[in-house]
Design a protein around this motif. Structure first.
Motif, PDB file in Angstrom:
ATOM      1  N   LYS A  36       0.800  -1.226   0.000  1.00  0.00           N
ATOM      2  CA  LYS A  36       0.000   0.000   0.000  1.00  0.00           C
ATOM      3  C   LYS A  36       0.826   1.266   0.000  1.00  0.00           C
ATOM      4  O   LYS A  36       0.390   2.315  -0.478  1.00  0.00           O
ATOM      5  CB  LYS A  36      -0.924   0.007   1.225  1.00  0.00           C
ATOM      6  N   GLY A  37       2.028   1.196   0.579  1.00  0.00           N
ATOM      7  CA  GLY A  37       2.886   2.364   0.610  1.00  0.00           C
ATOM      8  C   GLY A  37       2.632   3.275   1.800  1.00  0.00           C
ATOM      9  O   GLY A  37       1.890   2.955   2.730  1.00  0.00           O
ATOM     10  N   VAL A 112       0.560   9.404  -1.786  1.00  0.00           N
ATOM     11  CA  VAL A 112       0.939   8.031  -1.476  1.00  0.00           C
ATOM     12  C   VAL A 112       2.279   7.764  -2.144  1.00  0.00           C
ATOM     13  O   VAL A 112       2.448   8.008  -3.345  1.00  0.00           O
ATOM     14  CB  VAL A 112      -0.110   7.028  -1.979  1.00  0.00           C
ATOM     15  N   LEU A 113       3.232   7.281  -1.369  1.00  0.00           N
ATOM     16  CA  LEU A 113       4.541   6.886  -1.894  1.00  0.00           C
ATOM     17  C   LEU A 113       4.607   5.368  -1.812  1.00  0.00           C
ATOM     18  O   LEU A 113       4.629   4.797  -0.715  1.00  0.00           O
ATOM     19  CB  LEU A 113       5.676   7.517  -1.080  1.00  0.00           C
ATOM     20  N   ARG A 114       4.606   4.719  -2.960  1.00  0.00           N
ATOM     21  CA  ARG A 114       4.629   3.257  -2.995  1.00  0.00           C
ATOM     22  C   ARG A 114       5.616   2.799  -4.055  1.00  0.00           C
ATOM     23  O   ARG A 114       5.530   3.227  -5.208  1.00  0.00           O
ATOM     24  CB  ARG A 114       3.249   2.685  -3.302  1.00  0.00           C
ATOM     25  N   TYR A 119       1.740   8.984  -5.910  1.00  0.00           N
ATOM     26  CA  TYR A 119       0.379   9.211  -6.388  1.00  0.00           C
ATOM     27  C   TYR A 119      -0.234  10.274  -5.480  1.00  0.00           C
ATOM     28  O   TYR A 119      -0.004  10.277  -4.275  1.00  0.00           O
ATOM     29  CB  TYR A 119      -0.457   7.932  -6.284  1.00  0.00           C
ATOM     30  N   PHE A 120      -1.026  11.182  -6.057  1.00  0.00           N
ATOM     31  CA  PHE A 120      -1.668  12.170  -5.192  1.00  0.00           C
ATOM     32  C   PHE A 120      -3.127  12.365  -5.592  1.00  0.00           C
ATOM     33  O   PHE A 120      -3.529  12.081  -6.725  1.00  0.00           O
ATOM     34  CB  PHE A 120      -0.913  13.511  -5.213  1.00  0.00           C
ATOM     35  N   ALA A 121      -3.894  12.824  -4.627  1.00  0.00           N
ATOM     36  CA  ALA A 121      -5.297  13.186  -4.836  1.00  0.00           C
ATOM     37  C   ALA A 121      -5.505  14.546  -4.191  1.00  0.00           C
ATOM     38  O   ALA A 121      -4.915  14.847  -3.145  1.00  0.00           O
ATOM     39  CB  ALA A 121      -6.217  12.141  -4.221  1.00  0.00           C
ATOM     40  N   GLY A 171       3.669  10.009 -10.568  1.00  0.00           N
ATOM     41  CA  GLY A 171       4.969  10.206 -11.190  1.00  0.00           C
ATOM     42  C   GLY A 171       5.979   9.251 -10.596  1.00  0.00           C
ATOM     43  O   GLY A 171       5.712   8.553  -9.615  1.00  0.00           O
ATOM     44  N   GLU A 172       7.143   9.206 -11.186  1.00  0.00           N
ATOM     45  CA  GLU A 172       8.205   8.317 -10.722  1.00  0.00           C
ATOM     46  C   GLU A 172       8.972   8.972  -9.580  1.00  0.00           C
ATOM     47  O   GLU A 172       9.283  10.164  -9.623  1.00  0.00           O
ATOM     48  CB  GLU A 172       9.149   7.991 -11.873  1.00  0.00           C
ATOM     49  N   LEU A 173       9.269   8.188  -8.559  1.00  0.00           N
ATOM     50  CA  LEU A 173      10.039   8.677  -7.419  1.00  0.00           C
ATOM     51  C   LEU A 173      11.531   8.601  -7.716  1.00  0.00           C
ATOM     52  O   LEU A 173      11.988   7.704  -8.431  1.00  0.00           O
ATOM     53  CB  LEU A 173       9.753   7.825  -6.181  1.00  0.00           C
TER      54      LEU A 173
END
Length: 575
Positions: A36-37, A112-114, A119-121, A171-173
């Motif tokens: 889930k991250g 969210v960092l996974r 990912y963001f909302a 996006g890519e971390l």
């Protein structure tokens, strides 16, 4: 290596009588961290009364808890969207039925960092920034009216409208990335140049994330903001191994090693011997490079056969297998070892002395009832551990079950396994083939095209236990070219008269032809084995011929009809 972060936050009421902002973050352990991250969120309540604080707190708390309760098979964006729309309905309903909470709503920005992606909302005018390579980028768009006199009037917020529209992005971390979540009390008071300067200090490790968040709040208050002020800063220190998407992409880049010989070295690992070869993969026992005074460990190196080096599908399937193997962190499976450097397509797992159950059968070993029960119980536990991670093994059989000299039973070979996440990558992975596996262990419905499932795994586990005890298959051995017809399974007591009746009933339920007659879950199967004679299962009820073999019934009816017609014809002729 795992995802590691430096995170911190600060929030103050400022010149307001109360603080309607709310900030939260969850940094879980495994397996949630990989599955889930990490999630962080910031909200700024609006209403002019207690409803603003209640809306922001409920929204953040609800999101942080409910996100981890969503299905592992859902994409992050889908999970966030469903949770936020549910929260939106609750907030709006509370504002409509409680007069003191009328008009309650809140902005919401979460990230969210996974794995190697973020990912963001977002809804409202709180913001998300990214500082990367010295450049500050705002990732969100403010949802406010574009007229000068209404720039602080929200067009979107949690609880503002029955139909919530959420902005999503990803996006890519990269290691060294710095993220900032801030309410409008911060970003309106200090410009983006000042924001970037503060975040540079965090990126350069001159400040911690907590110190950075405090410095941003102090700067906003010093600039004379009249609003609540909240900031949450995150620095990405290390990244984990690639997720499935990364794994599938990377598998096309690394070269397949040539066929290795004893004594050869690959990325520092010395090959001892080849221990298995199939048409698609090779397994070697290797020793790792020495580390200090610790003796080098023996490991297993698995790679593609050189003849398959140009097969993109096989490369993807191999990467998928490695990705699944990393997810099953439990004593029932060999554990994946991450090499310090990796210049070829392979993966490493722990080595365990011992033999497979098939090797025990091949040398004529006799399994007593207590021994078979002990192995069967561990096998069902291992299958349950897979299923809890939404993984279906698809090839459970004695050759894929290793009995270690340490007494542990380990389930091997996830080469044809599936998980609920595979559908997102169906173009690269063959997730729909129902007949993968070994014919004698395939459930009857799979020969009719039914997809693999948890119940087909449990059926294969039942056949395995039946085979250990009787050295026979319940429906006879099935060759790859056959399309078998399944009648009733042979009673195991016919081959093994010393079997207790309760165990025979368990075996018959496990290998029942009809899925509705089998165990539904590994937990149910395990419970039946553990209860044993104390609470035995009932013997399977005999089925009428029409259910057991409808074809034979209709053949019998046709034969009787023909006989009757011939007899009637004879009587008519005689008269």
């Amino acid at each position: 290596m795992q995802l590691t972060l430096n995170a911190g936050h600060a929030t103050r009421a400022g010149q307001r009588p109360s603080n309607e902002d709310f900030v939260g973050m969850v940094l879980p352990g495994e397996p949630e961290l990989s599955g889930k991250g990490v999630i962080a969120a910031i909200a700024d309540g609006v209403s002019g009364n207690d409803g603003g604080r209640e809306a922001s707190e409920y929204t953040v708390r609800g999101l942080l808890s409910d996100y981890y309760a969503t299905s592992d098979t859902w994409p992050v964006t889908q999970a966030l969207d469903r949770v936020l729309k549910s929260i939106n309905s609750w907030v709006q309903h509370q504002g409509s039925i409680r007069a003191e909470l009328a008009g309650m709503a809140t902005t919401l920005t979460c990230i969210v960092l996974r794995g190697r992606f973020y990912y963001f909302a977002h809804a409202g005018d709180s913001r998300l920034y990214l500082l990367r390579d010295g450049k500050l980028t705002r990732l969100t768009t403010d949802h406010v009216w574009d007229r000068p006199e209404m720039q602080h009037v929200l067009t979107r917020a949690i609880g503002l409208d029955s139909q919530l529209a959420v902005d999503h992005g990803m996006g890519e971390l990269r290691a060294g990335d710095v993220f900032l979540l801030a309410t409008d009390g911060v970003w309106t008071a200090i410009g983006e140049t000042a924001l970037a300067a503060q975040l540079h200090e965090l990126a350069a490790r001159k400040r911690t994330a907590d110190e950075t968040a405090d410095a941003l709040i102090d700067a906003a208050l010093a600039a004379g903001t009249h609003d609540n002020v909240s900031a949450l800063a995150i620095r990405v220190d290390t990244l984990p191994e690639t997720d499935l998407r990364d794994a599938l992409s990377g598998s096309q880049q690394l070269p397949v090693p040539p066929r290795l010989k004893p004594g050869q070295i690959i990325d520092g690992y010395t090959v001892e011997e080849q221990i298995h070869a199939s048409a698609t993969t090779l397994l070697y026992r290797v020793t790792e490079p020495p580390h200090g005074n610790n003796p080098p460990r023996r490991l297993v190196l698995k790679t593609l056969h050189p003849d398959r080096a140009g097969d993109e599908h096989e490369r993807s399937a191999f990467a998928h297998e490695e990705w699944l193997a990393k997810r099953v962190v439990a004593r029932f499976f060999p554990q994946v070892i991450t090499p310090e450097q990796k210049n070829y397509l392979y993966y490493l797992t722990t080595w365990h002395d011992g033999s497979t159950l098939q090797q025990h059968l091949d040398v004529g070993e006799h399994f007593t009832v207590p021994d078979a029960l002990a192995h069967g119980t561990k096998l069902v536990r291992a299958v349950g551990a897979l299923h809890r991670r939404s993984i279906v093994h698809r090839d459970i059989k004695p050759a894929n079950i290793h009995l270690g000299s340490d007494g542990e039973l380990r389930l091997l070979d996830l080469g044809v396994a599936q998980s609920g996440l595979d559908e997102m990558h169906a173009d690269a992975i063959d997730v729909h083939a129902p007949r993968a596996g070994t014919p004698s262990f395939l459930a009857p419905e799979q020969f009719a095209g039914a997809p693999p499932s948890r119940q087909t795994d449990l059926y294969a586990a039942g056949v395995t236990l039946y085979l250990l005890l009787t050295r026979h298959y319940p429906y006879g051995e099935i060759e790859p070219f056959q399309t078998p017809r399944f009648g009733e399974p042979v009673m195991p007591g016919r081959y093994r008269p010393d079997l207790p009746q309760w165990l025979e009933n368990v075996l018959l339920k496990a290998v029942a032809r009809d899925p509705v007659d089998r165990f539904e879950t590994a937990e149910e199967f395990l419970l039946a084995l553990e209860r044993g004679a104390t609470r035995p299962l009932a013997a399977p009820a005999p089925k009428p011929l029409v259910e057991r073999n409808p074809l034979s019934l209709w053949r019998a009816v046709a034969a009787i009809s023909i006989v009757l017609n011939v007899l009637l014809l004879y009587l008519l002729i005689v008269r």
